[in-house]
Enzyme design. Structure first.
Site, PDB file in Angstrom:
ATOM      1  N   ASP A  83       0.869  -1.166   0.000  1.00 38.15           N
ATOM      2  CA  ASP A  83       0.000   0.000   0.000  1.00 38.15           C
ATOM      3  C   ASP A  83       0.914   1.226   0.000  1.00 38.15           C
ATOM      4  O   ASP A  83       1.570   1.508   1.006  1.00 38.15           O
ATOM      5  CB  ASP A  83      -0.870  -0.047   1.263  1.00 38.15           C
ATOM      6  CG  ASP A  83      -1.718   1.205   1.406  1.00 38.15           C
ATOM      7  OD1 ASP A  83      -1.657   2.078   0.505  1.00 38.15           O
ATOM      8  OD2 ASP A  83      -2.414   1.326   2.433  1.00 38.15           O
ATOM      9  N   LYS A 114      -0.001  13.224 -15.562  1.00 34.89           N
ATOM     10  CA  LYS A 114      -1.073  14.196 -15.401  1.00 34.89           C
ATOM     11  C   LYS A 114      -2.348  13.505 -14.925  1.00 34.89           C
ATOM     12  O   LYS A 114      -2.483  12.310 -15.193  1.00 34.89           O
ATOM     13  CB  LYS A 114      -1.296  14.995 -16.701  1.00 34.89           C
ATOM     14  CG  LYS A 114      -2.036  14.200 -17.788  1.00 34.89           C
ATOM     15  CD  LYS A 114      -2.508  15.076 -18.890  1.00 34.89           C
ATOM     16  CE  LYS A 114      -3.924  15.539 -18.680  1.00 34.89           C
ATOM     17  NZ  LYS A 114      -4.949  14.488 -18.875  1.00 34.89           N
ATOM     18  N   HIS A 169       1.527  13.514 -22.388  1.00 33.82           N
ATOM     19  CA  HIS A 169       1.944  12.577 -23.435  1.00 33.82           C
ATOM     20  C   HIS A 169       1.841  13.174 -24.838  1.00 33.82           C
ATOM     21  O   HIS A 169       2.443  12.667 -25.771  1.00 33.82           O
ATOM     22  CB  HIS A 169       1.207  11.234 -23.322  1.00 33.82           C
ATOM     23  CG  HIS A 169      -0.204  11.251 -23.808  1.00 33.82           C
ATOM     24  ND1 HIS A 169      -1.242  11.682 -23.028  1.00 33.82           N
ATOM     25  CD2 HIS A 169      -0.756  10.895 -24.989  1.00 33.82           C
ATOM     26  CE1 HIS A 169      -2.368  11.582 -23.716  1.00 33.82           C
ATOM     27  NE2 HIS A 169      -2.106  11.105 -24.917  1.00 33.82           N
ATOM     28  N   LYS A 228       4.213  12.844 -28.833  1.00 33.19           N
ATOM     29  CA  LYS A 228       3.634  12.409 -30.125  1.00 33.19           C
ATOM     30  C   LYS A 228       4.542  12.844 -31.268  1.00 33.19           C
ATOM     31  O   LYS A 228       5.058  13.963 -31.278  1.00 33.19           O
ATOM     32  CB  LYS A 228       2.238  13.002 -30.306  1.00 33.19           C
ATOM     33  CG  LYS A 228       1.208  12.351 -29.397  1.00 33.19           C
ATOM     34  CD  LYS A 228      -0.184  12.830 -29.739  1.00 33.19           C
ATOM     35  CE  LYS A 228      -1.191  12.312 -28.734  1.00 33.19           C
ATOM     36  NZ  LYS A 228      -1.998  11.212 -29.197  1.00 33.19           N
ATOM     37  N   ASP A 282      -8.917  18.440 -17.765  1.00 37.73           N
ATOM     38  CA  ASP A 282      -8.353  17.185 -18.284  1.00 37.73           C
ATOM     39  C   ASP A 282      -7.568  17.410 -19.575  1.00 37.73           C
ATOM     40  O   ASP A 282      -6.523  16.796 -19.781  1.00 37.73           O
ATOM     41  CB  ASP A 282      -9.505  16.191 -18.537  1.00 37.73           C
ATOM     42  CG  ASP A 282      -9.021  14.834 -19.032  1.00 37.73           C
ATOM     43  OD1 ASP A 282      -7.973  14.365 -18.543  1.00 37.73           O
ATOM     44  OD2 ASP A 282      -9.680  14.247 -19.907  1.00 37.73           O
ATOM     45  N   HIS A 297      -2.867  19.265 -22.602  1.00 39.80           N
ATOM     46  CA  HIS A 297      -2.559  19.003 -24.011  1.00 39.80           C
ATOM     47  C   HIS A 297      -2.759  20.225 -24.918  1.00 39.80           C
ATOM     48  O   HIS A 297      -1.900  20.542 -25.736  1.00 39.80           O
ATOM     49  CB  HIS A 297      -3.429  17.858 -24.542  1.00 39.80           C
ATOM     50  CG  HIS A 297      -3.357  16.620 -23.714  1.00 39.80           C
ATOM     51  ND1 HIS A 297      -2.210  16.198 -23.081  1.00 39.80           N
ATOM     52  CD2 HIS A 297      -4.297  15.689 -23.396  1.00 39.80           C
ATOM     53  CE1 HIS A 297      -2.449  15.067 -22.441  1.00 39.80           C
ATOM     54  NE2 HIS A 297      -3.711  14.740 -22.603  1.00 39.80           N
ATOM     55  N   LYS A 340     -15.519  15.172 -25.773  1.00 39.02           N
ATOM     56  CA  LYS A 340     -15.768  13.732 -25.883  1.00 39.02           C
ATOM     57  C   LYS A 340     -17.047  13.541 -26.700  1.00 39.02           C
ATOM     58  O   LYS A 340     -17.898  14.426 -26.753  1.00 39.02           O
ATOM     59  CB  LYS A 340     -15.996  13.122 -24.502  1.00 39.02           C
ATOM     60  CG  LYS A 340     -14.846  13.383 -23.527  1.00 39.02           C
ATOM     61  CD  LYS A 340     -13.999  12.160 -23.335  1.00 39.02           C
ATOM     62  CE  LYS A 340     -12.904  12.362 -22.319  1.00 39.02           C
ATOM     63  NZ  LYS A 340     -11.568  12.018 -22.810  1.00 39.02           N
TER      64      LYS A 340
END
Ligand code: BG6
Length: 486
Positions: free
Chosen positions: A87, A141, A171, A175, A228, A233, A333
């Site tokens: 843990d 992140k 990330h 790319k 998010d 990004h 989304k």
């Protein structure tokens, strides 16, 4: 390449399964991960090394192309993979210390955990005497959910790791297409004279996803698209697009220039934030012909949730190069396509010499596509064959998959290689992170204080109609021709 021990906290979690372990398989396949280097998955689950290896093999088979998963590579890779059951929030790190032993290899602590665990994990690692000068810390992140929480994490982590030991992941910076943006801008002289307010009418950055928030609702419902996606990004893409030429590709040279862009972003507070932003939430609809539920019907989403699944923003960068040029950012989304691109719309010709009351030729446009099919497309005008002087939009197209035969690296594959080689260029520095939150927080606050709910949009559309209106006010339209107009 140097040997190392890589510890993945959250080693059985979603990110590890989907991205990290498959990326490590590629590293092993390509000879970058050789014994005695080890991968140690860390988590609460009680399981043996053998069971974890099964899981890792399963993740590789699921995520990678069948022809890429070779038994011979797995036989080599899996013995390097281990499981440490513990843990991470508890004080007992003896199991981990035992596994690490006194090997002299650098230790890379990768925290693929929720951000609330970052500081406690680091403190526990330090208390157990496991952090050394050559250790590295990788933070995934989101790094906090606002400026205050990011600063609190930073304060506690900085007591243990120095800035040069910390790799903060976004990330998108790993790319291939983002690297290509650097190559396009600073490996060519062609674009630089045009990369400025005198030539550019507006810039659009879109990261559209078809997936919904289901499956990650407990995370997503507390964060939303602004935190998010935009805070990380989209702002990173904006920085790389808009920064001044760095003096070199070294970490701080690049990061200093990105930071200046973040500092120059016009603050959006209160009414100004509401006027320059649109937030939306998807309702049920269809994606590629398949019916999908609305956000409020996703498992784990609060029934009255006001979390935004779509954001469109109009940003401005107050520098000599960019003042007055709108930068439109958009992400969501359950949109019509999975698409990520930067679009530069140039100014129209100053006068139409082709006269006769005909419409002026459409302005040039440069589209830098991240996915699908990374490439660069320049829209220009050409004369139609024939007697008349009639123009037609056509394009010059560079498709990276056609131009190069070698496989592009996956984002996490590249980022792992950078971490192993101790190179920080593709990672965010703390001051960048804080500046990004400093710009995001007032927008979030303006939304919280306003009576406005997120605007509904149908899954499978391009978001709420207010997003088109945001651009229409400036005489612009979103570039939505996914198959391209020319
Ligand atoms: C992650 C976000 O950082 O990026 C996700 O948390 C999002 O919500 C993902 O789906 C998108 O990444 P990519 O590489 O698929 O565009």
């Amino acid at each position: 390449m140097e040997d190392f021990d890589l510890l993945i906290f959250g080693g059985a979690g979603d990110l590890a399964q989907r991205k990290l372990l498959p990326a490590l398989y590629y590293l092993a396949r390509d000879g970058h991960l050789q014994a005695p280097s080890r991968i140690l998955g860390v988590g609460r689950r009680e399981q043996t090394d053998a069971a974890y290896r099964e899981q890792v093999a399963g993740a590789c088979r699921l995520q990678l192309n069948a022809e890429d998963v070779q038994e011979e590579v797995l036989q080599r890779f899996l013995p390097q993979v281990h499981w440490v059951q513990m843990d991470a929030t508890g004080a007992d790190y003896s199991a981990l210390a035992g596994r690490l032993g006194d090997a002299e290899r650098p230790r890379i602590f990768f925290l693929a955990t929720p951000p609330r665990l970052f500081a406690p994990c680091c403190e526990n690692l330090a208390r157990a005497g496991l952090v050394r000068d050559d250790s590295r810390l990788v933070l995934e992140k989101p790094l906090g959910r606002d400026l205050a929480s990011a600063q609190e994490i930073e304060r506690r982590v900085a007591g243990i790791f120095s800035e040069r030991q910390i790799f903060r992941i976004d990330h998108y910076l790993g790319k291939e297409a983002v690297q290509n943006l650097l190559a396009l801008r600073f490996g060519n002289t062609l674009f630089e004279p045009l990369w400025r307010r005198e030539a550019v009418s507006d810039v659009q950055i879109t990261v559209a996803e078809q997936v919904g928030a289901g499956g990650r609702a407990d995370f997503y419902d507390h964060n939303g698209a602004l935190r998010d996606m935009v805070q990380s990004h989209l702002l990173q893409l904006l920085c790389i697009f808009a920064m001044e030429p760095p003096v070199s590709i070294e970490a701080d040279a690049v990061r200093n220039e990105k930071l200046k862009v973040l500092h120059a972003l016009k603050p959006l507070h209160g009414e100004l934030a509401l006027q320059n932003s649109v937030r939306g939430q998807y309702r049920s609809g269809a994606i590629a012909g398949t019916a999908v539920p609305g956000y409020l019907d996703e498992d784990g989403v609060a029934s009255q949730s006001q979390t935004e699944t779509f954001v469109a923003l109009r940003a401005e960068i107050n520098t000599w190069r960019w003042a007055g040029v709108p930068f439109y950012l958009r992400t969501g989304k359950r949109l019509q396509e999975r698409l990520a691109e930067l679009v530069v719309n140039f100014r129209p010709v100053p006068t139409n010499i082709f006269g006769d009351g005909r419409m002026a030729p459409p302005p040039n446009r440069l589209v830098i596509r991240l996915h699908p099919q990374d490439g660069v497309r320049l829209h220009v005008q050409a004369k139609r064959p024939g007697m008349d002087m009639r123009l037609k939009p056509v394009h010059l197209h560079l498709d990276f998959a056609d131009a190069f035969s070698s496989r592009p690296l996956e984002a996490y594959e590249r980022l792992f290689l950078e971490i192993i080689q101790n190179r920080l260029t593709l990672f965010m520095r703390n001051d960048e992170l804080e500046s990004a939150w400093r710009w995001i927080d007032p927008i979030q606050q303006a939304w919280c204080e306003s009576e406005q709910m997120p605007r509904p949009y149908t899954a499978g559309s391009w978001g709420p109609s207010a997003s088109a209106t945001l651009l229409a006010r400036g005489g612009h339209t979103w570039h939505e021709e996914t198959n391209d107009d020319a």
